[in-house]
Write a protein that holds these residues in place. Structure first.
Motif, PDB file in Angstrom:
ATOM      1  N   ASN A 169       0.804  -1.217   0.000  1.00  0.00           N
ATOM      2  CA  ASN A 169       0.000   0.000   0.000  1.00  0.00           C
ATOM      3  C   ASN A 169       0.840   1.273   0.000  1.00  0.00           C
ATOM      4  OD1 ASN A 169      -2.436  -1.270  -0.108  1.00  0.00           O
ATOM      5  ND2 ASN A 169      -2.840  -1.159   2.090  1.00  0.00           N
ATOM      6  N   VAL A 170       2.135   1.148   0.275  1.00  0.00           N
ATOM      7  CA  VAL A 170       2.948   2.342   0.483  1.00  0.00           C
ATOM      8  C   VAL A 170       3.678   2.791  -0.769  1.00  0.00           C
ATOM      9  CG1 VAL A 170       5.153   1.282   1.151  1.00  0.00           C
ATOM     10  CG2 VAL A 170       4.386   3.375   2.292  1.00  0.00           C
ATOM     11  N   VAL A 171       3.630   2.029  -1.851  1.00  0.00           N
ATOM     12  CA  VAL A 171       4.328   2.399  -3.080  1.00  0.00           C
ATOM     13  C   VAL A 171       3.384   2.295  -4.271  1.00  0.00           C
ATOM     14  CG1 VAL A 171       6.646   1.796  -2.315  1.00  0.00           C
ATOM     15  CG2 VAL A 171       5.182   0.034  -3.306  1.00  0.00           C
ATOM     16  N   PRO A 172       3.630   3.080  -5.325  1.00  0.00           N
ATOM     17  CA  PRO A 172       2.812   2.994  -6.539  1.00  0.00           C
ATOM     18  C   PRO A 172       3.156   1.757  -7.350  1.00  0.00           C
ATOM     19  CG  PRO A 172       4.567   4.569  -6.853  1.00  0.00           C
ATOM     20  CD  PRO A 172       4.632   4.169  -5.416  1.00  0.00           C
ATOM     21  N   GLN A 173       2.306   1.459  -8.344  1.00  0.00           N
ATOM     22  CA  GLN A 173       2.489   0.246  -9.138  1.00  0.00           C
ATOM     23  C   GLN A 173       3.843   0.205  -9.819  1.00  0.00           C
ATOM     24  OE1 GLN A 173       1.235  -0.138 -13.017  1.00  0.00           O
ATOM     25  NE2 GLN A 173       0.382  -2.176 -12.857  1.00  0.00           N
ATOM     26  N   SER A 174       4.303   1.360 -10.337  1.00  0.00           N
ATOM     27  CA  SER A 174       5.537   1.390 -11.099  1.00  0.00           C
ATOM     28  C   SER A 174       6.768   1.075 -10.261  1.00  0.00           C
ATOM     29  CB  SER A 174       5.710   2.779 -11.738  1.00  0.00           C
ATOM     30  OG  SER A 174       5.706   3.786 -10.732  1.00  0.00           O
ATOM     31  N   GLN A 175       6.613   1.036  -8.930  1.00  0.00           N
ATOM     32  CA  GLN A 175       7.750   0.735  -8.067  1.00  0.00           C
ATOM     33  C   GLN A 175       7.535  -0.496  -7.195  1.00  0.00           C
ATOM     34  OE1 GLN A 175       8.398   4.652  -6.101  1.00  0.00           O
ATOM     35  NE2 GLN A 175      10.417   4.513  -7.026  1.00  0.00           N
ATOM     36  N   ARG A 176       6.436  -1.198  -7.393  1.00  0.00           N
ATOM     37  CA  ARG A 176       6.163  -2.345  -6.522  1.00  0.00           C
ATOM     38  C   ARG A 176       7.171  -3.470  -6.716  1.00  0.00           C
ATOM     39  NH1 ARG A 176       0.106  -1.911  -7.367  1.00  0.00           N
ATOM     40  NH2 ARG A 176      -0.463  -0.432  -5.751  1.00  0.00           N
ATOM     41  N   GLY A 177       7.605  -3.687  -7.959  1.00  0.00           N
ATOM     42  CA  GLY A 177       8.602  -4.724  -8.199  1.00  0.00           C
ATOM     43  C   GLY A 177       9.887  -4.430  -7.454  1.00  0.00           C
ATOM     44  N   ALA A 178      10.376  -3.190  -7.566  1.00  0.00           N
ATOM     45  CA  ALA A 178      11.612  -2.807  -6.881  1.00  0.00           C
ATOM     46  C   ALA A 178      11.427  -2.797  -5.369  1.00  0.00           C
ATOM     47  CB  ALA A 178      12.074  -1.440  -7.369  1.00  0.00           C
ATOM     48  N   ALA A 179      10.278  -2.296  -4.890  1.00  0.00           N
ATOM     49  CA  ALA A 179      10.030  -2.239  -3.447  1.00  0.00           C
ATOM     50  C   ALA A 179       9.978  -3.637  -2.847  1.00  0.00           C
ATOM     51  CB  ALA A 179       8.714  -1.498  -3.168  1.00  0.00           C
ATOM     52  N   ASN A 180       9.268  -4.546  -3.528  1.00  0.00           N
ATOM     53  CA  ASN A 180       9.215  -5.921  -3.029  1.00  0.00           C
ATOM     54  C   ASN A 180      10.566  -6.595  -3.145  1.00  0.00           C
ATOM     55  OD1 ASN A 180       6.345  -7.017  -2.268  1.00  0.00           O
ATOM     56  ND2 ASN A 180       6.001  -5.599  -3.952  1.00  0.00           N
ATOM     57  N   ALA A 181      11.351  -6.224  -4.169  1.00  0.00           N
ATOM     58  CA  ALA A 181      12.691  -6.795  -4.304  1.00  0.00           C
ATOM     59  C   ALA A 181      13.590  -6.363  -3.149  1.00  0.00           C
ATOM     60  CB  ALA A 181      13.312  -6.371  -5.637  1.00  0.00           C
ATOM     61  N   ILE A 182      13.480  -5.092  -2.753  1.00  0.00           N
ATOM     62  CA  ILE A 182      14.255  -4.616  -1.600  1.00  0.00           C
ATOM     63  C   ILE A 182      13.861  -5.395  -0.349  1.00  0.00           C
ATOM     64  CG2 ILE A 182      14.650  -2.658  -0.069  1.00  0.00           C
ATOM     65  CD1 ILE A 182      14.337  -0.830  -2.502  1.00  0.00           C
ATOM     66  N   THR A 195       6.461  -2.750  15.800  1.00  0.00           N
ATOM     67  CA  THR A 195       5.213  -2.462  15.089  1.00  0.00           C
ATOM     68  C   THR A 195       4.496  -1.234  15.646  1.00  0.00           C
ATOM     69  OG1 THR A 195       3.886  -3.922  16.520  1.00  0.00           O
ATOM     70  CG2 THR A 195       4.868  -4.910  14.547  1.00  0.00           C
ATOM     71  N   PHE A 196       5.040  -0.617  16.692  1.00  0.00           N
ATOM     72  CA  PHE A 196       4.402   0.547  17.301  1.00  0.00           C
ATOM     73  C   PHE A 196       5.153   1.824  16.915  1.00  0.00           C
ATOM     74  CE2 PHE A 196       3.090  -2.980  19.974  1.00  0.00           C
ATOM     75  CZ  PHE A 196       1.753  -2.700  20.204  1.00  0.00           C
ATOM     76  N   LYS A 197       4.459   2.947  17.049  1.00  0.00           N
ATOM     77  CA  LYS A 197       5.095   4.241  16.856  1.00  0.00           C
ATOM     78  C   LYS A 197       6.129   4.463  17.949  1.00  0.00           C
ATOM     79  CE  LYS A 197       1.145   6.581  14.697  1.00  0.00           C
ATOM     80  NZ  LYS A 197       0.215   7.721  14.827  1.00  0.00           N
ATOM     81  N   PRO A 198       7.173   5.217  17.690  1.00  0.00           N
ATOM     82  CA  PRO A 198       7.407   6.021  16.475  1.00  0.00           C
ATOM     83  C   PRO A 198       8.119   5.273  15.365  1.00  0.00           C
ATOM     84  CG  PRO A 198       9.097   6.496  18.073  1.00  0.00           C
ATOM     85  CD  PRO A 198       8.177   5.504  18.727  1.00  0.00           C
ATOM     86  N   PHE A 199       8.415   3.959  15.582  1.00  0.00           N
ATOM     87  CA  PHE A 199       9.229   3.271  14.572  1.00  0.00           C
ATOM     88  C   PHE A 199       8.446   3.001  13.299  1.00  0.00           C
ATOM     89  CE2 PHE A 199      11.108  -0.346  12.434  1.00  0.00           C
ATOM     90  CZ  PHE A 199      12.444   0.039  12.377  1.00  0.00           C
ATOM     91  N   LEU A 200       7.319   2.307  13.390  1.00  0.00           N
ATOM     92  CA  LEU A 200       6.572   1.916  12.199  1.00  0.00           C
ATOM     93  C   LEU A 200       5.659   3.040  11.760  1.00  0.00           C
ATOM     94  CD1 LEU A 200       5.944  -0.407  10.201  1.00  0.00           C
ATOM     95  CD2 LEU A 200       4.039  -1.026  11.696  1.00  0.00           C
ATOM     96  N   ALA A 201       5.820   3.464  10.516  1.00  0.00           N
ATOM     97  CA  ALA A 201       4.958   4.491   9.926  1.00  0.00           C
ATOM     98  C   ALA A 201       3.991   3.809   8.985  1.00  0.00           C
ATOM     99  CB  ALA A 201       5.798   5.524   9.166  1.00  0.00           C
ATOM    100  N   GLU A 202       2.693   3.921   9.280  1.00  0.00           N
ATOM    101  CA  GLU A 202       1.701   3.225   8.485  1.00  0.00           C
ATOM    102  C   GLU A 202       1.501   3.909   7.135  1.00  0.00           C
ATOM    103  OE1 GLU A 202      -1.906   1.893  10.425  1.00  0.00           O
ATOM    104  OE2 GLU A 202      -1.107   2.669  12.315  1.00  0.00           O
ATOM    105  N   PRO A 203       1.276   3.124   6.061  1.00  0.00           N
ATOM    106  CA  PRO A 203       0.984   3.702   4.754  1.00  0.00           C
ATOM    107  C   PRO A 203      -0.287   4.523   4.783  1.00  0.00           C
ATOM    108  CG  PRO A 203       1.523   1.369   4.582  1.00  0.00           C
ATOM    109  CD  PRO A 203       1.359   1.676   6.031  1.00  0.00           C
ATOM    110  N   TYR A 204      -0.260   5.630   4.027  1.00  0.00           N
ATOM    111  CA  TYR A 204      -1.423   6.504   3.869  1.00  0.00           C
ATOM    112  C   TYR A 204      -1.889   7.132   5.161  1.00  0.00           C
ATOM    113  CZ  TYR A 204      -1.824   4.349  -0.704  1.00  0.00           C
ATOM    114  OH  TYR A 204      -1.575   3.892  -1.960  1.00  0.00           O
ATOM    115  N   GLN A 205      -1.047   7.098   6.163  1.00  0.00           N
ATOM    116  CA  GLN A 205      -1.462   7.661   7.453  1.00  0.00           C
ATOM    117  C   GLN A 205      -1.145   9.139   7.494  1.00  0.00           C
ATOM    118  OE1 GLN A 205      -0.404   5.348  10.816  1.00  0.00           O
ATOM    119  NE2 GLN A 205      -0.672   7.005  12.246  1.00  0.00           N
ATOM    120  N   ARG A 206      -2.079   9.933   7.917  1.00  0.00           N
ATOM    121  CA  ARG A 206      -1.890  11.387   7.981  1.00  0.00           C
ATOM    122  C   ARG A 206      -2.293  11.852   9.379  1.00  0.00           C
ATOM    123  NH1 ARG A 206      -2.067  13.545   2.541  1.00  0.00           N
ATOM    124  NH2 ARG A 206      -2.604  15.559   3.360  1.00  0.00           N
ATOM    125  N   GLU A 207      -1.473  12.698   9.891  1.00  0.00           N
ATOM    126  CA  GLU A 207      -1.764  13.200  11.246  1.00  0.00           C
ATOM    127  C   GLU A 207      -2.758  14.357  11.160  1.00  0.00           C
ATOM    128  OE1 GLU A 207       0.354  10.307  13.022  1.00  0.00           O
ATOM    129  OE2 GLU A 207      -0.780  11.902  14.014  1.00  0.00           O
TER     130      GLU A 207
END
Length: 489
Positions: free
Chosen positions: A411-424, A477-489
């Motif tokens: 959920n945190v990356v666009p389609q054009s980068q999902r291959g590279a993101a999953n590869a990382i 898995t808790f803040k401040p370490f994990l930043a959830e996708p699409y999360q806005r304060e």
């Protein structure tokens, strides 16, 4: 709502009839239901990539013993850990390369190459006659079989946003079942001359190569998976650069419509474009990958340790199981996992969210693993009943945990980068997993030498170490370490 989303896409870019990605996008708009056919093919191919990862665990103890490289019985686990880790080392070295190839040339070519590598190198592993041949074949198998990231990206692209959790659950379910059924195949079919003398003669090829049959069965399944790949459509856009931007906007518009319009589409598109320059600066992505790596280390170490613990002698705190007994336990837990992931996980994830599912799974796993050393004190029918229930619960929690992280990551990356993101993520995860079997095997060998220690004697120290890693992953898995996708304060 559907008409407005469609018109938005058509204003941003025109469809290219020769582009496979555009065809898939149009198909997703026209067909509102679950793409069961495509998901079934994804399940088949994903299962193929997972079967051979851990299929060796029930018999690697006996294989190393037959190679006569270990001078003492207590050292067998040490060498077995290196054979198990070699696959992950190979995958860590090449995952990023295959991710870039998938983003540039398409998901399907990478899937085909990886599936074909199972046919070749897994068969050669079964034909190994010494430690170094077994080690190198597993290493080459890992180098060419870096498919998990590509398949995760593919699954998130082939269906609509509202079914993305289901698609990624299919991937993690098949992967989890592969990590269970693979060892079951290894347990049932290794050393067939000894187990099934009426079917296999000592003079046959399976008498000369006692560990070939389980590898051959998986390789034959891989051939069937190659055939199934024929019906997998390519999802990567292969025309103008604007197509990738359109696909990214498509992802965001679907996500926003499912969140009742609470997020602004264009602001999210701008945020994603900022991250496109460098994925390593995308902290929601990198924090999710780090958490995923910690849990993957624990998962792989557990897979190695469970099989070694189950086949080790009672005097060392083990269960004195045969490889066939281990196979039965894993087969039963695989069936339970399949039913849970397909029937219960999707509604649970929709109600609680992927992050909460991950946290709950980690929390429940800790007391469960603490009970494992005491299960060895049981015997007979009670032992088999308890260990089967514990294995089902443990594997269900493990796969649920990973599935939640899959959803967060995609959920945190666009389609054009999902291959590279999953590869990382696969590269980093493979590095951690490479330490899992080696570290787990070394820890297990050390634990067998300290049966009368005053602090956590024998296998208690092994499962305590697994829980320490699990607890660290839970904290992350808790803040401040994990930043959830699409999360806005």
């Amino acid at each position: 709502m559907e008409e407005s989303r469609t018109s938005l896409l058509e204003r941003e870019a025109e469809y290219c009839e020769k582009c496979p990605g555009c065809k898939v996008d149009r198909l997703k708009q026209e067909q509102a239901g679950v793409p069961y056919k495509l998901l079934s093919f994804i399940w088949i191919v994903s299962l193929c990539t997972a079967l051979q990862i851990s299929s060796l665990f029930p018999f690697v103890y006996f294989m190393i013993r037959d190679f006569h490289i270990a001078k003492r019985e207590e050292d067998v686990g040490f060498y077995a850990g290196f054979v198990g880790s070699s696959f992950m080392v190979g995958r860590a070295l090449t995952s990023l390369f295959w991710g870039v190839v998938a983003d540039r040339y398409g998901r399907k070519p990478v899937i085909l190459i990886g599936t074909f590598s199972v046919v070749v190198f897994n068969t050669l592993f079964g034909l190994s006659t010494n430690f170094w041949m077994a080690l190198s074949m597993r290493f080459f198998l890992g180098c060419f079989n870096s498919l998990l990231g590509t398949i995760r990206a593919y699954a998130s692209e082939v269906c609509r946003e509202e079914y993305r959790a289901l698609a990624l659950s299919v991937v993690s379910t098949s992967r989890g079942i592969g990590l269970i059924i693979g060892p079951a195949i290894g347990g049932f079919f290794a050393q067939p001359v000894e187990k099934y003398p009426n079917l296999f003669a000592e003079s046959s090829i399976f008498g000369r190569f006692p560990y070939l049959l389980p590898c051959l069965i998986i390789s034959v399944y891989a051939v069937g998976s190659l055939v199934a790949c024929k019906w997998l459509p390519e999802t990567l856009h292969k025309h103008a650069e604007k197509a990738n931007e359109r696909a990214d906007l498509h992802d965001i518009s679907e996500h926003s419509s499912n969140d009742s319009g609470q997020k602004d589409n264009m602001v999210e598109l701008e945020e994603k474009q900022i991250h496109k320059s460098n994925l390593l600066k995308n902290w929601p992505l990198m924090s999710t990958i780090i958490v995923y790596c910690v849990f993957s280390l624990q998962e792989m170490a557990y897979s190695e340790i469970f099989s070694l613990w189950a086949v080790s002698d009672k005097k060392y705190g083990g269960l004195s199981f045969s490889s066939q007994d281990v196979g039965e336990v894993l087969a039963i837990s695989g069936l339970g996992l399949l039913l849970f992931q397909l029937l219960l996980y999707p509604p649970v994830e929709r109600r609680l969210g992927p992050l909460m599912v991950t946290r709950l799974s980690a929390v429940i796993s800790i007391p469960l693993l603490s009970c494992f050393p005491y299960i060895a004190m049981l015997s007979g029918v009670v032992l088999h009943l308890v260990i089967n229930c514990a294995a089902i619960l443990r594997n269900t929690l493990s796969v649920s945990l990973v599935t939640g992280l899959f959803i967060l990551l995609n959920n945190v990356v666009p389609q054009s980068q999902r291959g590279a993101a999953n590869a990382i993520s696969i590269t980093a995860m493979s590095v951690f997993k490479a330490f899992g079997p080696a570290g787990g095997g070394a820890l297990f060998s050390w634990a067998q030498e300290r049966q009368v220690a005053s602090f956590l004697p024998g296998d208690q120290i092994v499962f305590f170490a697994l829980n320490v890693v699990q607890f660290i992953g839970l904290l992350l898995t808790f803040k401040p370490f994990l930043a959830e996708p699409y999360q806005r304060e």
